[in-house]
Structure formats: C-alpha cells, structure tokens
Design a protein around this motif. Sequence first.
Motif, mmCIF file in Angstrom:
data_model
loop_
_atom_site.group_PDB
_atom_site.id
_atom_site.type_symbol
_atom_site.label_atom_id
_atom_site.label_comp_id
_atom_site.label_asym_id
_atom_site.label_seq_id
_atom_site.Cartn_x
_atom_site.Cartn_y
_atom_site.Cartn_z
ATOM 1 N N GLY A 105 0.827 -1.210 0.000
ATOM 2 C CA GLY A 105 0.000 0.000 0.000
ATOM 3 C C GLY A 105 0.856 1.252 0.000
ATOM 4 O O GLY A 105 0.541 2.237 -0.693
ATOM 5 N N GLU A 106 1.947 1.231 0.740
ATOM 6 C CA GLU A 106 2.841 2.393 0.784
ATOM 7 C C GLU A 106 3.640 2.522 -0.510
ATOM 8 O O GLU A 106 3.913 3.641 -0.974
ATOM 9 C CB GLU A 106 3.762 2.286 1.994
ATOM 10 N N CYS A 107 3.984 1.400 -1.118
ATOM 11 C CA CYS A 107 4.637 1.431 -2.426
ATOM 12 C C CYS A 107 3.715 2.078 -3.455
ATOM 13 O O CYS A 107 4.137 2.917 -4.258
ATOM 14 C CB CYS A 107 5.002 0.003 -2.847
ATOM 15 N N ASN A 108 2.445 1.701 -3.420
ATOM 16 C CA ASN A 108 1.466 2.285 -4.338
ATOM 17 C C ASN A 108 1.310 3.784 -4.119
ATOM 18 O O ASN A 108 1.299 4.567 -5.075
ATOM 19 C CB ASN A 108 0.122 1.590 -4.152
ATOM 20 N N ALA A 109 1.213 4.204 -2.850
ATOM 21 C CA ALA A 109 1.034 5.627 -2.547
ATOM 22 C C ALA A 109 2.247 6.456 -2.968
ATOM 23 O O ALA A 109 2.120 7.645 -3.264
ATOM 24 C CB ALA A 109 0.771 5.804 -1.053
ATOM 25 N N ALA A 110 3.409 5.800 -3.007
ATOM 26 C CA ALA A 110 4.636 6.489 -3.429
ATOM 27 C C ALA A 110 4.869 6.373 -4.932
ATOM 28 O O ALA A 110 5.961 6.676 -5.421
ATOM 29 C CB ALA A 110 5.822 5.917 -2.666
ATOM 30 N N MET A 111 3.849 5.939 -5.647
ATOM 31 C CA MET A 111 3.887 5.791 -7.103
ATOM 32 C C MET A 111 4.878 4.727 -7.557
ATOM 33 O O MET A 111 5.461 4.812 -8.640
ATOM 34 C CB MET A 111 4.223 7.134 -7.790
ATOM 35 N N GLY A 112 5.047 3.684 -6.725
ATOM 36 C CA GLY A 112 5.863 2.551 -7.124
ATOM 37 C C GLY A 112 5.066 1.602 -7.993
ATOM 38 O O GLY A 112 3.864 1.773 -8.206
ATOM 39 N N ARG A 113 5.721 0.579 -8.489
ATOM 40 C CA ARG A 113 5.072 -0.387 -9.382
ATOM 41 C C ARG A 113 4.388 -1.462 -8.540
ATOM 42 O O ARG A 113 5.006 -2.068 -7.672
ATOM 43 C CB ARG A 113 6.103 -1.035 -10.309
ATOM 44 N N ILE A 114 3.121 -1.674 -8.809
ATOM 45 C CA ILE A 114 2.335 -2.671 -8.080
ATOM 46 C C ILE A 114 1.486 -3.457 -9.071
ATOM 47 O O ILE A 114 1.404 -3.122 -10.244
ATOM 48 C CB ILE A 114 1.423 -2.023 -7.005
ATOM 49 N N VAL A 115 0.862 -4.528 -8.572
ATOM 50 C CA VAL A 115 -0.152 -5.249 -9.344
ATOM 51 C C VAL A 115 -1.505 -4.854 -8.778
ATOM 52 O O VAL A 115 -1.738 -4.994 -7.573
ATOM 53 C CB VAL A 115 0.031 -6.774 -9.234
ATOM 54 N N ALA A 116 -2.371 -4.331 -9.594
ATOM 55 C CA ALA A 116 -3.723 -3.999 -9.145
ATOM 56 C C ALA A 116 -4.449 -5.307 -8.872
ATOM 57 O O ALA A 116 -4.762 -6.049 -9.798
ATOM 58 C CB ALA A 116 -4.461 -3.197 -10.203
ATOM 59 N N ALA A 117 -4.676 -5.599 -7.589
ATOM 60 C CA ALA A 117 -5.177 -6.920 -7.228
ATOM 61 C C ALA A 117 -6.333 -6.843 -6.242
ATOM 62 O O ALA A 117 -6.158 -7.152 -5.078
ATOM 63 C CB ALA A 117 -4.026 -7.751 -6.629
ATOM 64 N N PRO A 118 -7.533 -6.480 -6.646
ATOM 65 C CA PRO A 118 -7.928 -6.215 -8.025
ATOM 66 C C PRO A 118 -7.765 -4.747 -8.445
ATOM 67 O O PRO A 118 -7.910 -4.421 -9.609
ATOM 68 C CB PRO A 118 -9.404 -6.594 -8.033
ATOM 69 N N THR A 119 -7.482 -3.848 -7.494
ATOM 70 C CA THR A 119 -7.298 -2.433 -7.800
ATOM 71 C C THR A 119 -6.017 -1.952 -7.141
ATOM 72 O O THR A 119 -5.435 -2.640 -6.289
ATOM 73 C CB THR A 119 -8.470 -1.593 -7.261
ATOM 74 N N ALA A 120 -5.576 -0.757 -7.499
ATOM 75 C CA ALA A 120 -4.379 -0.191 -6.868
ATOM 76 C C ALA A 120 -4.617 0.063 -5.388
ATOM 77 O O ALA A 120 -3.751 -0.195 -4.545
ATOM 78 C CB ALA A 120 -3.987 1.111 -7.566
ATOM 79 N N GLY A 121 -5.802 0.550 -5.065
ATOM 80 C CA GLY A 121 -6.100 0.865 -3.674
ATOM 81 C C GLY A 121 -6.186 -0.350 -2.777
ATOM 82 O O GLY A 121 -6.047 -0.249 -1.553
ATOM 83 N N ALA A 122 -6.397 -1.530 -3.377
ATOM 84 C CA ALA A 122 -6.491 -2.777 -2.609
ATOM 85 C C ALA A 122 -5.326 -3.709 -2.926
ATOM 86 O O ALA A 122 -5.387 -4.906 -2.665
ATOM 87 C CB ALA A 122 -7.808 -3.480 -2.917
ATOM 88 N N SER A 123 -4.243 -3.172 -3.454
ATOM 89 C CA SER A 123 -3.156 -3.996 -4.002
ATOM 90 C C SER A 123 -2.327 -4.718 -2.961
ATOM 91 O O SER A 123 -1.557 -5.620 -3.302
ATOM 92 C CB SER A 123 -2.230 -3.121 -4.855
ATOM 93 N N GLY A 124 -2.470 -4.383 -1.685
ATOM 94 C CA GLY A 124 -1.634 -5.008 -0.672
ATOM 95 C C GLY A 124 -2.184 -6.292 -0.083
ATOM 96 O O GLY A 124 -1.431 -7.079 0.501
ATOM 97 N N VAL A 125 -3.476 -6.513 -0.204
ATOM 98 C CA VAL A 125 -4.106 -7.634 0.504
ATOM 99 C C VAL A 125 -3.589 -8.981 0.011
ATOM 100 O O VAL A 125 -3.161 -9.838 0.809
ATOM 101 C CB VAL A 125 -5.643 -7.568 0.372
ATOM 102 N N LEU A 126 -3.639 -9.211 -1.307
ATOM 103 C CA LEU A 126 -3.178 -10.487 -1.852
ATOM 104 C C LEU A 126 -1.700 -10.748 -1.554
ATOM 105 O O LEU A 126 -1.354 -11.829 -1.061
ATOM 106 C CB LEU A 126 -3.432 -10.542 -3.363
#
Length: 297
Positions: A105-126
Amino acid sequence: MKKEMLSLNSWIEEATRWQQSMDEFLLDYNMREMECSQEDLLAKMQEMLQVMEKSVEHGLTGVRSHSGLTGGDAKRLTEAAGGGKFAGLLGDKALDAVIYATAVGECNAAMGRIVAAPTAGASGVLPGVFFSLKKHCNLSDETLARGLVVAGSIGMVIGQRASLAGATGGCQAECGSAAAMAAGAAVAMLGGTPAQVGTAVAIVFKNVLGLVCDPVAGLVEVPCIKRNGACALQALLAAELALAGIGSFISADEAIDAMKSVGDSLPCALKETAGGGMAACPTAVAWAKAYFAKSAQ
C-alpha cells in the motif's frame, strides 16, 4: 447475446463433481477461455508474483508518499515486531500479512510499481496473505501461481456480478473483494475443498459488508493503506474458519450479490468522492485544504 452470469457456486459444484481441487478446475477453465497452455498461464502468474514481491521489498524500505501523508509504517511495524514491549500480539503469520500488505500500500502511494489486485487501492491484501503463507507454510512458487489463478477467477466473478471499484461499490468492493480473493486462494493453496473456498469468500463479505470508500483528499492513502492490512487479516480469518470445517449459511454467490446491493444503496459521498466518512473529519478537511492550496502555488 446476453453474457452468461459467472457463478462461483456453479464452479464449486462442477469441481466437486469432477473430483478436482479448485485450482485444478480453474486452471482448466482459464486455459480454455484464454486458449493458452498451463505453462503459459502459470508463467504469467509468476511474473505478477515477482512484481508483488518487489513491491513488498520497496515498501519495506520506509518509502513515503509524494503528499507526505503516509509512509514508513511497514518498516516501523517490522522493527517493532523484532522486539519491544508490544511485539507479537497477532502472531507471526498474521503480523507478516499486515506488514506485507502495508508495504505494498505504501509502495502504491509512493507511485511505485504494483499489481492492481484487483485495484491499486487494494493492491496489498493479496501479497500480504500470499507471501506470509509462503514464508510460514513453506508454499512453493508454483503453489502461489496456482493460487493466483484461483484469486483472479474469484475476482472475475465479483467483477461481473457486483463491482471491484470503490466508485461503484465502496471499499467493500475494493479491499473487501481483495480479501475474498485472498481468502479463497489461501484455502485452495492449503489444500481445502472447493466448498471451503466458497465458504471463505462468503465469510469475508459478511464481515466487510457496507465498508465505505472515504479517502482523505481523494488520495489512496488514508484510510486505504491500513485497510489493506485489516483486510489481509479478514482473509486469514475467513480461511481459518473455512479450513476448520465451519460453514457459511449464505453462499458465495449470494454474498457477492448482497455486496452489490449494499454498494448500489450507498450514497455518492461514501463512494470514492472524499465527501464523507473519514474524509469529512475536521482534521482531514483542514489537511486537504492546506494540501491543495500548496499544490496550486
């Protein structure tokens, strides 16, 4: 021609009838739908898992968001877990799931590369659930790849029957869906039956039904990042209950349909507009006003 409604209940019944595990059934299903080989499908899952793992690693460095509103909590929690007065309240599996989910979640907020799983805002759960189970349950990379097929397939059902977007269904449709996907996949990866996969999905939605989307200043940071950690715990809880043989009175499809019904009923202010919930708290409103004033300079 109207597209046939996807049904997790039907998949569970078919897998049970053919005496297949859920990952075996869904591998076959997706190979047919995508017209690809098992090797190609699992290779694609491995690519996504590698991105997730690097997102965890990046988040654990203590990275901060561009707004300055969030960051460093995954690293802080990791350091606290290494000792100290309050270490170990959750247990290793649960705590690591929260740490990894927070890191992504912090990687996403810092504009890092993530997998939308299923969305960017929920990308940390999986990633939180998957990499904690990999570490503590000695799961292989192939098992995780097969688990990701299960998670993605559950997401397809949710996306068609309900929604995966906070703007449509609230955070129950984002972090809630991610938790349901992770819970079902966890059960499959740990050897649960198809019926137990469905039970885990249903339990998650019963526990997160009505969760609103209320990002402060419209940014995917507060309360989104901490919700990723909380929903990783919801996924582990649902998987634990299902694997223990505890059933769900409400089926997976019905639970997903109920989430859609609740999402449709939520007011616009509670669906990603930053007009209600935590975003409307005085502290949040004041911070947002100052932030946008500074950004306009």
